[in-house]
Design a protein around this motif. Structure first.
Motif, PDB file in Angstrom:
ATOM      1  N   UNK A 101      -0.709   2.528 -12.237  1.00 28.20           N
ATOM      2  CA  UNK A 101       0.685   2.917 -12.011  1.00 28.20           C
ATOM      3  C   UNK A 101       0.771   4.289 -11.356  1.00 28.20           C
ATOM      4  N   UNK A 102      -0.060   5.207 -11.805  1.00 24.08           N
ATOM      5  CA  UNK A 102      -0.062   6.547 -11.206  1.00 24.08           C
ATOM      6  C   UNK A 102      -0.619   6.526  -9.786  1.00 24.08           C
ATOM      7  N   UNK A 103      -1.592   5.671  -9.533  1.00 21.22           N
ATOM      8  CA  UNK A 103      -2.192   5.582  -8.191  1.00 21.22           C
ATOM      9  C   UNK A 103      -1.201   5.074  -7.154  1.00 21.22           C
ATOM     10  N   UNK A 104      -0.218   4.299  -7.588  1.00 21.88           N
ATOM     11  CA  UNK A 104       0.791   3.798  -6.652  1.00 21.88           C
ATOM     12  C   UNK A 104       1.632   4.920  -6.043  1.00 21.88           C
ATOM     13  N   UNK A 105       1.795   6.006  -6.796  1.00 23.01           N
ATOM     14  CA  UNK A 105       2.679   7.080  -6.328  1.00 23.01           C
ATOM     15  C   UNK A 105       2.222   7.681  -4.998  1.00 23.01           C
ATOM     16  N   UNK A 106       0.985   8.163  -4.888  1.00 26.02           N
ATOM     17  CA  UNK A 106       0.577   8.740  -3.603  1.00 26.02           C
ATOM     18  C   UNK A 106       0.335   7.695  -2.509  1.00 26.02           C
ATOM     19  N   UNK A 107       0.240   6.416  -2.872  1.00 25.67           N
ATOM     20  CA  UNK A 107       0.022   5.387  -1.850  1.00 25.67           C
ATOM     21  C   UNK A 107       1.231   5.199  -0.938  1.00 25.67           C
ATOM     22  N   UNK A 108       2.388   5.663  -1.367  1.00 23.59           N
ATOM     23  CA  UNK A 108       3.560   5.558  -0.495  1.00 23.59           C
ATOM     24  C   UNK A 108       3.394   6.422   0.751  1.00 23.59           C
ATOM     25  N   UNK A 109       2.683   7.529   0.628  1.00 19.33           N
ATOM     26  CA  UNK A 109       2.513   8.432   1.773  1.00 19.33           C
ATOM     27  C   UNK A 109       1.812   7.735   2.943  1.00 19.33           C
ATOM     28  N   UNK A 110       0.642   7.095   2.736  1.00 14.46           N
ATOM     29  CA  UNK A 110       0.028   6.421   3.877  1.00 14.46           C
ATOM     30  C   UNK A 110       0.865   5.264   4.418  1.00 14.46           C
ATOM     31  N   UNK A 111       1.636   4.618   3.557  1.00  9.75           N
ATOM     32  CA  UNK A 111       2.507   3.542   4.056  1.00  9.75           C
ATOM     33  C   UNK A 111       3.573   4.097   4.996  1.00  9.75           C
ATOM     34  N   UNK A 112       4.175   5.206   4.595  1.00  9.16           N
ATOM     35  CA  UNK A 112       5.189   5.850   5.449  1.00  9.16           C
ATOM     36  C   UNK A 112       4.551   6.286   6.769  1.00  9.16           C
ATOM     37  N   UNK A 113       3.394   6.912   6.689  1.00  7.32           N
ATOM     38  CA  UNK A 113       2.717   7.378   7.910  1.00  7.32           C
ATOM     39  C   UNK A 113       2.291   6.215   8.795  1.00  7.32           C
ATOM     40  N   UNK A 114       1.857   5.130   8.201  1.00  3.98           N
ATOM     41  CA  UNK A 114       1.469   3.936   8.957  1.00  3.98           C
ATOM     42  C   UNK A 114       2.674   3.386   9.727  1.00  3.98           C
ATOM     43  N   UNK A 115       3.792   3.232   9.034  1.00  2.00           N
ATOM     44  CA  UNK A 115       4.992   2.710   9.692  1.00  2.00           C
ATOM     45  C   UNK A 115       5.455   3.650  10.809  1.00  2.00           C
ATOM     46  N   UNK A 116       5.402   4.942  10.557  1.00  2.00           N
ATOM     47  CA  UNK A 116       5.786   5.900  11.610  1.00  2.00           C
ATOM     48  C   UNK A 116       4.841   5.800  12.807  1.00  2.00           C
ATOM     49  N   UNK A 117       3.552   5.621  12.543  1.00  3.51           N
ATOM     50  CA  UNK A 117       2.581   5.465  13.631  1.00  3.51           C
ATOM     51  C   UNK A 117       2.847   4.216  14.449  1.00  3.51           C
TER      52      UNK A 117
END
Length: 126
Positions: A101-117
């Motif tokens: 559950x805690x690991x999910x929190x920082x995983x949003x960052x690469x998802x946002x960066x991926x979509x922006x890329x």
């Protein structure tokens, strides 16, 4: 197929798989809907699943990719409170589940960066 050509299709696949999951196994998503939101958790689960499916279609299509990827980045930011809710709710669960559950929190960052890329790459190609 180059990496820049695969990336949007992989993102679309991730969004589609998650969107389908909202309909196939809604209970696990219902549990992480922040209780402060109005309406039922199931309505939010289905709505977010429908949004993910629409975003998947938009990202998969070169014509709508730039806009859909930008919206996907915003969507990933918008669902972050559900991940926070999950981390709070799972604080009393066994250590491996708490860690997940805690690991999910920082995983949003690469998802946002991926979509922006993906959006940025679509801009360069248009």
């Amino acid at each position: 197929m180059s990496r820049s050509q695969r990336s949007p299709l992989l993102l679309a696949g991730l969004l589609a798989a998650s969107g389908i999951g909202h309909f196939a196994a809604p209970r696990r998503f219902d549990e992480i809907v922040p209780r402060s939101l109005p309406g039922t958790a199931r309505a939010w689960t289905y709505a977010s699943g429908a949004v993910e499916l629409a975003l998947a279609a938009g990202v998969a299509s070169p014509r709508t990719r730039r806009t859909a990827a930008r919206v996907a980045a915003a969507f990933f930011v918008g669902v972050f409170p559900a991940n926070v809710q999950m981390a709070v709710d799972w604080s009393g669960r066994p250590a491996p589940l708490r860690a997940a559950a805690l690991a999910r929190l920082p995983l949003q960052v690469p998802l946002v960066l991926w979509a922006r890329g993906v959006a940025r790459n679509a801009e360069e190609r248009s």
